[in-house]
Scaffold this motif. Sequence first.
Motif, PDB file in Angstrom:
ATOM      1  N   SER A   1      90.267  78.609  10.155  1.00 33.96           N
ATOM      2  CA  SER A   1      90.825  77.645  10.745  1.00 33.96           C
ATOM      3  C   SER A   1      89.944  76.557  10.979  1.00 33.96           C
ATOM      4  CB  SER A   1      91.310  78.417  12.080  1.00 33.96           C
ATOM      5  OG  SER A   1      92.407  79.233  11.755  1.00 33.96           O
TER       6      SER A   1
ATOM      7  N   PHE B   1      98.609  82.197  19.568  1.00 35.52           N
ATOM      8  CA  PHE B   1      97.226  81.781  19.240  1.00 35.52           C
ATOM      9  C   PHE B   1      96.962  80.615  20.037  1.00 35.52           C
ATOM     10  CE2 PHE B   1      98.589  83.909  15.297  1.00 35.52           C
ATOM     11  CZ  PHE B   1      97.529  84.717  15.039  1.00 35.52           C
TER      12      PHE B   1
ATOM     13  N   GLU C   1      93.566  79.529   4.015  1.00 39.13           N
ATOM     14  CA  GLU C   1      94.207  78.458   5.506  1.00 39.13           C
ATOM     15  C   GLU C   1      94.961  77.330   4.771  1.00 39.13           C
ATOM     16  OE1 GLU C   1      92.999  79.540   8.569  1.00 39.13           O
ATOM     17  OE2 GLU C   1      93.881  78.004   9.731  1.00 39.13           O
TER      18      GLU C   1
ATOM     19  N   HIS D   1      86.595  82.284  10.671  1.00 40.26           N
ATOM     20  CA  HIS D   1      88.121  82.105  10.236  1.00 40.26           C
ATOM     21  C   HIS D   1      88.060  80.814   9.544  1.00 40.26           C
ATOM     22  CE1 HIS D   1      89.799  80.523  14.288  1.00 40.26           C
ATOM     23  NE2 HIS D   1      88.468  80.037  14.000  1.00 40.26           N
TER      24      HIS D   1
ATOM     25  N   GLN E   1      90.637  73.358   9.518  1.00 41.39           N
ATOM     26  CA  GLN E   1      91.853  72.477   9.833  1.00 41.39           C
ATOM     27  C   GLN E   1      91.021  71.125  10.453  1.00 41.39           C
ATOM     28  OE1 GLN E   1      94.705  74.311  12.415  1.00 41.39           O
ATOM     29  NE2 GLN E   1      94.780  76.226  11.485  1.00 41.39           N
TER      30      GLN E   1
ATOM     31  N   TRP F   1      87.438  87.231  17.723  1.00 43.53           N
ATOM     32  CA  TRP F   1      86.882  86.777  16.498  1.00 43.53           C
ATOM     33  C   TRP F   1      85.437  87.456  16.253  1.00 43.53           C
ATOM     34  CZ3 TRP F   1      90.709  83.954  18.548  1.00 43.53           C
ATOM     35  CH2 TRP F   1      91.733  83.576  17.516  1.00 43.53           C
TER      36      TRP F   1
ATOM     37  N   ARG G   1      83.096  88.655  10.488  1.00 40.95           N
ATOM     38  CA  ARG G   1      83.147  89.376  11.467  1.00 40.95           C
ATOM     39  C   ARG G   1      82.537  90.628  11.729  1.00 40.95           C
ATOM     40  NH1 ARG G   1      89.680  87.992  12.688  1.00 40.95           N
ATOM     41  NH2 ARG G   1      89.579  85.881  11.857  1.00 40.95           N
TER      42      ARG G   1
ATOM     43  N   ALA H   1     100.324  75.324  10.247  1.00 45.67           N
ATOM     44  CA  ALA H   1      99.061  75.860   9.786  1.00 45.67           C
ATOM     45  C   ALA H   1      99.225  77.456   9.701  1.00 45.67           C
ATOM     46  CB  ALA H   1      97.951  75.688  10.481  1.00 45.67           C
ATOM     47  N   PHE H   2      98.353  78.142   8.679  1.00 46.89           N
ATOM     48  CA  PHE H   2      98.634  79.523   8.545  1.00 46.89           C
ATOM     49  C   PHE H   2      97.297  79.976   8.078  1.00 46.89           C
ATOM     50  CE2 PHE H   2     100.472  77.717   4.739  1.00 46.89           C
ATOM     51  CZ  PHE H   2      99.653  78.359   3.689  1.00 46.89           C
ATOM     52  N   GLY H   3      96.817  81.234   8.277  1.00 50.22           N
ATOM     53  CA  GLY H   3      95.690  81.772   7.703  1.00 50.22           C
ATOM     54  C   GLY H   3      95.907  83.340   7.675  1.00 50.22           C
TER      55      GLY H   3
ATOM     56  N   THR I   1      98.052  77.135  17.772  1.00 50.80           N
ATOM     57  CA  THR I   1      99.226  76.800  17.544  1.00 50.80           C
ATOM     58  C   THR I   1     100.291  77.112  18.557  1.00 50.80           C
ATOM     59  OG1 THR I   1      99.374  78.872  16.377  1.00 50.80           O
ATOM     60  CG2 THR I   1      99.158  76.984  14.840  1.00 50.80           C
TER      61      THR I   1
ATOM     62  N   GLN J   1      89.435  84.240   3.496  1.00 49.38           N
ATOM     63  CA  GLN J   1      90.773  83.924   4.261  1.00 49.38           C
ATOM     64  C   GLN J   1      91.445  82.661   3.443  1.00 49.38           C
ATOM     65  OE1 GLN J   1      90.389  83.222   8.494  1.00 49.38           O
ATOM     66  NE2 GLN J   1      91.087  85.223   8.879  1.00 49.38           N
TER      67      GLN J   1
ATOM     68  N   GLY K   1      97.854  84.902  10.774  1.00 49.23           N
ATOM     69  CA  GLY K   1      98.960  84.051  11.650  1.00 49.23           C
ATOM     70  C   GLY K   1      99.329  82.810  11.091  1.00 49.23           C
ATOM     71  N   ALA K   2     100.307  82.250  11.859  1.00 46.53           N
ATOM     72  CA  ALA K   2     100.789  81.008  11.451  1.00 46.53           C
ATOM     73  C   ALA K   2     101.271  80.211  12.905  1.00 46.53           C
ATOM     74  CB  ALA K   2     101.785  81.002  10.485  1.00 46.53           C
ATOM     75  N   GLY K   3     101.752  79.026  12.517  1.00 46.44           N
ATOM     76  CA  GLY K   3     102.274  78.383  13.666  1.00 46.44           C
ATOM     77  C   GLY K   3     102.464  77.056  13.422  1.00 46.44           C
TER      78      GLY K   3
HETATM   79  N1  DAH Z   1      92.720  82.073  12.165  1.00 49.12           N
HETATM   80  C1  DAH Z   1      93.536  83.029  12.510  1.00 49.12           C
HETATM   81  C2  DAH Z   1      92.717  84.331  12.627  1.00 49.12           C
HETATM   82  O1  DAH Z   1      91.715  84.499  11.975  1.00 49.12           O
HETATM   83  C3  DAH Z   1      94.657  83.264  11.700  1.00 49.12           C
HETATM   84  C4  DAH Z   1      95.577  82.169  12.077  1.00 49.12           C
HETATM   85  C5  DAH Z   1      96.520  82.172  13.151  1.00 49.12           C
HETATM   86  C6  DAH Z   1      95.519  80.960  11.230  1.00 49.12           C
HETATM   87  C7  DAH Z   1      97.565  80.996  13.344  1.00 49.12           C
HETATM   88  C8  DAH Z   1      96.224  79.789  11.562  1.00 49.12           C
HETATM   89  C9  DAH Z   1      97.240  80.042  12.618  1.00 49.12           C
HETATM   90  O2  DAH Z   1      96.244  78.717  10.817  1.00 49.12           O
HETATM   91  O3  DAH Z   1      98.108  78.992  12.562  1.00 49.12           O
HETATM   92  O4  DAH Z   1      93.013  85.456  13.256  1.00 49.12           O
END
Ligand code: DAH
Length: 352
Positions: free
Chosen positions: A179, A256, A218, A177, A182, A156, A203, A318-320, A259, A216, A295-297
């Motif tokens: 995230s 990740f 999310e 991020h 969340q 990060w 970043r 979640a996904f971002g 997730t 981003q 990403g996601a998961g």
């Molecule tokens: N926060 C991660 C990033 O910045 C991306 C991400 C991955 C978000 C997986 C998510 C997740 O919600 O489930 O690279």
Amino acid sequence: MKEKVEQLKTEATAALAAAKDAAELEALEIKYLGRKGEMAALMQGMAGLSSSERPAMGKLANEVKVAVERALSERKKEIEAEKLGAIATSEWIDLTAPGARPPKGHVHLVTDAVSAITEIFSRLGFTRVRYPEVEWDWYAFEALNMPKDHPARDEWETFFMDAPEDPKLGKMVLTPHTSSGQVREMKKGKLPIRMINISKTYRRQSDVTHVPMFHQFEGLMIDKGVAVTHLKGVLDHFAREFFGPERKTRLRPFHFRFTEPSFEIDISCDLCGGTGLIGGTKCRVCKEGWLELGGAGMVHPNVLKAGGVDPEKWSGFAFGWGVERTMMMREGVKIDDIRHLYRNDFRFLSQF
Ligand code: DAH
């Protein structure tokens, strides 16, 4: 001598009054009033006069000088007025013609993408939220199952604030991020959750595919019985709505900390048509036909616990993804360097 002076006056004033333009006037000014001009010669000639003649001649010469100077300044004014008159008559104005419309701008590409993303998810019941651009380490990492000094944090490339640490929440950082939103959302204490957090993220990176400040979005859905199939359905819906039916997405297994299981979501690159090649050379943006969006998961039980949610009762996905990248992969956008977006070059921005 007296006649000579009178004659000079008549000649000079007439010549000045007849001057056609500024250039001619200037030449006459030099001729009569210049340092080596006729008036100066006249004054010099006075030195040879007897002391009885001199005062009267001096007075006369002075009068002539004043008269010549006045003739010069009057003609100068006339010439300027003639010039303005010429402009006024050449620029004919039709007062009944419709007014010129001011140029109409448009919102920045990123703002436009943020609106489109918000709208697509809102139709699925996701509520747009925004969380701070300055964040505590705890929300950004620790609550996301990345304990202090965990090597995963290196990904990060975080900016740390020069600010005192909080005894519980740790260091202050620029939100790396979305995230971190969340756990902030879970901490509100309202379930179920359908959140779309679109915020600025930071970043330490800058190249054709990275800028130090970017956005981003999310997604977080927590409910009873949420599974990977729901995640896949929501992402596919977004891809179709945002990119169009021909663009392809793929899920790659990934890791990740926050997730389990985790995936990376890719979309076929629009710049090279998903081939990875442009005119025989590697595509500058994607290199292999696919562009990683994010990403996601399924939300890790530790993350649910950190947010005060019981993982035995609730589950979530979640996904971002990056807003800029997502927008750049839109049909026909074809931007080959993400940094163009923030250079504020009107020639670039007005193309869209
Ligand atoms: N926060 C991660 C990033 O910045 C991306 C991400 C991955 C978000 C997986 C998510 C997740 O919600 O489930 O690279």
